[in-house]
Design a protein around this motif. Sequence first.
Motif, short mmCIF file in Angstrom:
data_model
loop_
_atom_site.label_atom_id
_atom_site.label_comp_id
_atom_site.label_asym_id
_atom_site.label_seq_id
_atom_site.Cartn_x
_atom_site.Cartn_y
_atom_site.Cartn_z
N CYS A 232 0.85 -1.21 0.00
CA CYS A 232 0.00 0.00 0.00
C CYS A 232 0.88 1.25 0.00
O CYS A 232 1.66 1.46 0.93
CB CYS A 232 -0.92 -0.02 1.22
N PHE B 216 0.17 4.33 0.53
CA PHE B 216 -0.05 5.28 1.63
C PHE B 216 0.51 4.73 2.95
O PHE B 216 1.05 5.50 3.76
CB PHE B 216 -1.52 5.65 1.74
N CYS B 217 0.42 3.41 3.19
CA CYS B 217 1.11 2.82 4.35
C CYS B 217 2.61 3.08 4.24
O CYS B 217 3.28 3.37 5.24
CB CYS B 217 0.85 1.33 4.44
N HIS C 9 -4.15 1.40 8.37
CA HIS C 9 -4.71 1.03 7.06
C HIS C 9 -6.17 0.65 7.19
O HIS C 9 -6.54 -0.26 7.94
CB HIS C 9 -3.93 -0.13 6.44
N HIS D 262 -6.44 2.84 0.41
CA HIS D 262 -6.19 3.19 1.81
C HIS D 262 -7.02 4.47 2.01
O HIS D 262 -6.81 5.45 1.29
CB HIS D 262 -4.69 3.44 2.01
#
Length: 115
Positions: free
Chosen positions: A5, A7-8, A47, A99
């Motif tokens: 991910c 954004f993670c 998340h 996300h």
Amino acid sequence: MQQDCIFCRIVNREIPTKIIYEDEYVIAFPDINPAAPVHVLVIPKRHIDNITEVDGKDAPLLGHIMTVIPRIAAEVGIADEGFRTVVNTKDNGGQTVHHLHFHLLGGRFMEWPPG
Ligand code: AMP
Ligand code: ZN
């Protein structure tokens, strides 16, 4: 944390960004492909795929996000003239990053309805 991910990976500092706001629960950074003169993404650090995944236990987190959004808008200079907050959800909503994120769009008039 989901390894695949993006954004993670931003939360974990594996992908660089310019952090506009950060606290224990939330991070905000500029959209890499801005759709308006000011385009900021506000995301929970934890998340969550999309808004359909939240339940009652997430109410404090979501309430917190709603309280930081106007502070971030003021920080980036769009609070006085106004801005749009958008949460795209799944395919028909146009979600491309899975996300949960809140778009803050400002610096110009936003048409309605959206495309
Ligand atoms: P959505 O289409 O609602 O899922 O929004 C995802 C947004 O993330 C898009 O506006 C992208 O431009 C933005 N985006 C994708 N990768 C990055 C990145 N590495 N840094 C900042 N914004 C990104
Ligand atoms: Zn994630």
